[in-house]
Every structure is written in structure tokens, then in C-alpha cells.
Design a protein around this motif. Structure first.
Motif, PDB file in Angstrom:
ATOM      1  N   GLU A 140       0.797  -1.250   0.148  1.00 54.74           N
ATOM      2  CA  GLU A 140      -0.461  -0.031   0.453  1.00 54.74           C
ATOM      3  C   GLU A 140       0.904   0.903  -0.281  1.00 54.74           C
ATOM      4  O   GLU A 140       0.501   2.450  -0.514  1.00 54.74           O
ATOM      5  CB  GLU A 140      -0.488   0.561   0.752  1.00 54.74           C
ATOM      6  CG  GLU A 140      -2.042   1.262   1.313  1.00 54.74           C
ATOM      7  CD  GLU A 140      -2.853   1.293   2.864  1.00 54.74           C
ATOM      8  OE1 GLU A 140      -3.000   2.497   3.184  1.00 54.74           O
ATOM      9  OE2 GLU A 140      -2.615  -0.023   2.860  1.00 54.74           O
ATOM     10  N   LYS A 141       1.620   1.208   0.499  1.00 54.18           N
ATOM     11  CA  LYS A 141       2.802   2.128   0.804  1.00 54.18           C
ATOM     12  C   LYS A 141       3.570   2.499  -0.581  1.00 54.18           C
ATOM     13  O   LYS A 141       3.394   3.939  -0.842  1.00 54.18           O
ATOM     14  CB  LYS A 141       3.683   2.509   2.515  1.00 54.18           C
ATOM     15  CG  LYS A 141       3.284   2.106   3.200  1.00 54.18           C
ATOM     16  CD  LYS A 141       4.225   2.192   4.416  1.00 54.18           C
ATOM     17  CE  LYS A 141       5.562   1.664   4.638  1.00 54.18           C
ATOM     18  NZ  LYS A 141       6.563   1.847   5.492  1.00 54.18           N
ATOM     19  N   ALA A 142       3.497   1.554  -0.823  1.00 51.30           N
ATOM     20  CA  ALA A 142       4.779   1.799  -2.872  1.00 51.30           C
ATOM     21  C   ALA A 142       3.771   2.123  -3.565  1.00 51.30           C
ATOM     22  O   ALA A 142       3.919   2.836  -4.264  1.00 51.30           O
ATOM     23  CB  ALA A 142       5.142   0.553  -2.642  1.00 51.30           C
ATOM     24  N   GLU A 143       2.320   1.554  -3.723  1.00 54.07           N
ATOM     25  CA  GLU A 143       1.475   2.533  -4.282  1.00 54.07           C
ATOM     26  C   GLU A 143       1.497   3.544  -4.556  1.00 54.07           C
ATOM     27  O   GLU A 143       0.939   4.495  -5.107  1.00 54.07           O
ATOM     28  CB  GLU A 143       0.323   1.354  -4.562  1.00 54.07           C
ATOM     29  CG  GLU A 143      -0.299   1.601  -5.759  1.00 54.07           C
ATOM     30  CD  GLU A 143      -1.192   1.045  -6.182  1.00 54.07           C
ATOM     31  OE1 GLU A 143      -2.448   1.043  -6.628  1.00 54.07           O
ATOM     32  OE2 GLU A 143      -1.027  -1.168  -5.840  1.00 54.07           O
ATOM     33  N   GLU A 144       1.106   3.778  -2.707  1.00 55.48           N
ATOM     34  CA  GLU A 144       0.928   5.269  -2.759  1.00 55.48           C
ATOM     35  C   GLU A 144       2.475   6.165  -3.178  1.00 55.48           C
ATOM     36  O   GLU A 144       1.534   7.394  -3.289  1.00 55.48           O
ATOM     37  CB  GLU A 144       0.786   5.580  -1.641  1.00 55.48           C
ATOM     38  CG  GLU A 144      -1.094   5.138  -0.738  1.00 55.48           C
ATOM     39  CD  GLU A 144      -1.608   5.454   0.452  1.00 55.48           C
ATOM     40  OE1 GLU A 144      -0.704   5.143   1.246  1.00 55.48           O
ATOM     41  OE2 GLU A 144      -2.525   4.620   0.759  1.00 55.48           O
ATOM     42  N   ALA A 145       3.219   5.553  -2.737  1.00 59.66           N
ATOM     43  CA  ALA A 145       4.312   6.840  -3.145  1.00 59.66           C
ATOM     44  C   ALA A 145       4.163   6.500  -4.863  1.00 59.66           C
ATOM     45  O   ALA A 145       5.032   7.543  -5.070  1.00 59.66           O
ATOM     46  CB  ALA A 145       5.570   6.195  -2.386  1.00 59.66           C
ATOM     47  N   LEU A 146       4.096   5.334  -5.497  1.00 62.10           N
ATOM     48  CA  LEU A 146       4.292   5.427  -6.722  1.00 62.10           C
ATOM     49  C   LEU A 146       3.447   6.617  -7.562  1.00 62.10           C
ATOM     50  O   LEU A 146       3.882   7.673  -8.508  1.00 62.10           O
ATOM     51  CB  LEU A 146       4.510   4.421  -7.041  1.00 62.10           C
ATOM     52  CG  LEU A 146       4.797   3.214  -8.021  1.00 62.10           C
ATOM     53  CD1 LEU A 146       4.385   1.528  -8.522  1.00 62.10           C
ATOM     54  CD2 LEU A 146       6.202   3.857  -8.528  1.00 62.10           C
ATOM     55  N   GLU A 147       2.126   6.126  -6.669  1.00 56.74           N
ATOM     56  CA  GLU A 147       1.153   8.189  -7.150  1.00 56.74           C
ATOM     57  C   GLU A 147       1.298   9.088  -7.443  1.00 56.74           C
ATOM     58  O   GLU A 147       1.253   9.941  -8.054  1.00 56.74           O
ATOM     59  CB  GLU A 147      -0.450   7.423  -6.756  1.00 56.74           C
ATOM     60  CG  GLU A 147      -1.375   6.009  -7.198  1.00 56.74           C
ATOM     61  CD  GLU A 147      -2.528   5.710  -5.793  1.00 56.74           C
ATOM     62  OE1 GLU A 147      -3.153   4.512  -6.479  1.00 56.74           O
ATOM     63  OE2 GLU A 147      -2.409   5.987  -5.184  1.00 56.74           O
ATOM     64  N   GLN A 148       2.214   9.268  -6.841  1.00 59.43           N
ATOM     65  CA  GLN A 148       2.722  10.610  -5.798  1.00 59.43           C
ATOM     66  C   GLN A 148       3.646  11.317  -6.819  1.00 59.43           C
ATOM     67  O   GLN A 148       3.534  11.540  -7.162  1.00 59.43           O
ATOM     68  CB  GLN A 148       2.785  10.671  -4.403  1.00 59.43           C
ATOM     69  CG  GLN A 148       3.610  11.895  -4.018  1.00 59.43           C
ATOM     70  CD  GLN A 148       3.902  11.798  -2.612  1.00 59.43           C
ATOM     71  OE1 GLN A 148       3.283  11.603  -2.159  1.00 59.43           O
ATOM     72  NE2 GLN A 148       5.732  12.495  -2.580  1.00 59.43           N
ATOM     73  N   LEU A 149       4.750  10.109  -6.988  1.00 66.78           N
ATOM     74  CA  LEU A 149       5.678  10.500  -8.353  1.00 66.78           C
ATOM     75  C   LEU A 149       5.206  10.180  -9.452  1.00 66.78           C
ATOM     76  O   LEU A 149       5.229  11.309 -10.238  1.00 66.78           O
ATOM     77  CB  LEU A 149       6.866   9.026  -8.274  1.00 66.78           C
ATOM     78  CG  LEU A 149       8.244   8.964  -9.010  1.00 66.78           C
ATOM     79  CD1 LEU A 149       8.769   9.857  -8.734  1.00 66.78           C
ATOM     80  CD2 LEU A 149       8.646   7.607  -8.890  1.00 66.78           C
ATOM     81  N   ARG A 150       4.158   9.630  -9.694  1.00 73.43           N
ATOM     82  CA  ARG A 150       3.748   9.855 -11.587  1.00 73.43           C
ATOM     83  C   ARG A 150       2.940  11.622 -10.672  1.00 73.43           C
ATOM     84  O   ARG A 150       3.583  12.173 -12.400  1.00 73.43           O
ATOM     85  CB  ARG A 150       2.670   8.908 -11.176  1.00 73.43           C
ATOM     86  CG  ARG A 150       1.626   9.613 -12.906  1.00 73.43           C
ATOM     87  CD  ARG A 150       1.184   8.045 -13.139  1.00 73.43           C
ATOM     88  NE  ARG A 150       0.250   7.485 -12.492  1.00 73.43           N
ATOM     89  CZ  ARG A 150      -0.875   6.419 -11.831  1.00 73.43           C
ATOM     90  NH1 ARG A 150      -0.485   5.474 -13.272  1.00 73.43           N
ATOM     91  NH2 ARG A 150      -1.236   6.150 -11.670  1.00 73.43           N
TER      92      ARG A 150
END
Length: 180
Positions: free
Chosen positions: A84-94
Motif C-alpha cells: 500500500e505504501k509503495a503504490e501510494e508513493a508511486l502515485e505521488q511520484l507519477r
């Protein structure tokens, strides 16, 4: 303008405007390690030229810029939430990458348009933590004309002769041009 210039302008637009900071790599071998995360890799794998007509090399060119963002997150001690943390961090990076590139002044003033932006995210728990990857492709359109394809060959001007013919009986003209 060419694919290399587009790539360099994208890199400049991204530096220190995302969670990756100055860890923007291009060109580079693709393997990365967790100490480098988050990191962004930039390349231009596709370049398509559409002719604007015969006889003169003029093109509407679309260069695909591939931006790969990589990061890693771990589960908390009390909770299994690394994915969950990884996906949220990726969405923020995108979102950070989109804003940085699309708002990059030097890039946007030299191109015609962003034709398309595609992105995918992927989270993998195959290692020690949750490794996550963003794959974004931006189709960037710009004009290429004859100046991109022909080197202008010239010889330096060493002198210039000018003569003014006047009818008989006319006073000599008072024009003198010295180009030395």
C-alpha cells in the motif's frame, strides 16, 4: 531540436522536482539497487517523423520519452502495509513527474504539444521489500526543418566588388563602400 535535446530538456525539468531529487539517470544501465531509490531513468526509445511535403526535409516529429521511476517500501513492524505504501508513493511520484515535465518551461517553449501521456504502475513483493515501478511514456511533438539536416557550408567573404554604371556625362557617384 532532436530526440537527444528533448531527453535532456526532460531531465532538466525533472531535477529536484520529485521525490527522486537529483537521482535522474540517462543514459544508464537499467539495474538499480535499493540505496538509489527513489530513482528516475529517462530514455527516448521511439522517434517518428511525418513528412510535411516533398522536396524539402520538413517533419512533424514525435519523440516518445520513457520515464521509469523506481522505489521500495517495507512493511511496518506492526502492519503488513508495504504494498500500500509503495503504490501510494508511486502515485505521488507519477503526479510529480507529470507536473514537472508538463510545466517545464524550457521544454514546453520548444515543442508543439504533448500528444499523449501514458503511465502504468507495478508493485512487486518478490524481494526484501515491496519494489515498485512507474513506467510513463510521453509523446512529444515538435517541428524539424531543413536546418536540422543540412550543415551550412560557406566560404568566408574576403572581398566585395561593386560597380555603378552611370550614363555618359553624369557626374561620378559619391558612393564609397569599404568592407575591410
Amino acid at each position: 531540436m532532436n530526440a537527444k535535446e528533448v531527453r535532456l530538456l526532460v531531465i532538466d525539468a525533472l531535477k529536484n522536482k520529485t521525490d527522486a531529487g537529483d537521482r535522474i539517470y540517462s543514459p544508464r544501465d537499467w539495474p538499480t539497487t535499493s540505496e538509489q531509490y527513489p530513482a528516475i531513468l529517462v530514455q527516448t526509445p521511439i522517434d517518428v517523423k511525418n513528412s510535411l511535403g516533398r522536396n524539402v526535409p520538413q517533419f512533424t516529429t514525435v519523440t516518445t520519452v520513457r520515464i521509469t521511476g523506481r522505489l521500495q517500501e517495507f512493511d511496518d513492524e506492526q502492519e503488513d502495509n508495504g504494498a500500500e505504501k509503495a503504490e501510494e508513493a508511486l502515485e505521488q511520484l507519477r503526479e510529480q513527474v507529470e507536473r514537472a515535465v508538463i510545466n517545464g518551461y524550457e521544454l514546453t517553449r520548444k515543442i508543439q504539444q504533448f500528444r499523449q501521456v501514458r503511465s502504468t504502475i507495478d508493485v512487486d513483493a518478490g524481494g526484501e521489500g515491496h519494489t515498485a515501478q512507474l513506467l510513463m511514456e510521453l509523446d512529444i511533438e515538435y517541428y524539424q526543418g531543413p536546418e536540422e539536416f543540412f550543415e551550412i557550408e560557406s566560404e568566408p567573404l574576403e572581398g566585395f566588388d561593386a560597380r555603378i554604371s552611370m550614363p555618359d556625362g553624369t557626374p561620378e557617384p559619391l558612393v564609397k563602400i569599404n568592407l575591410e
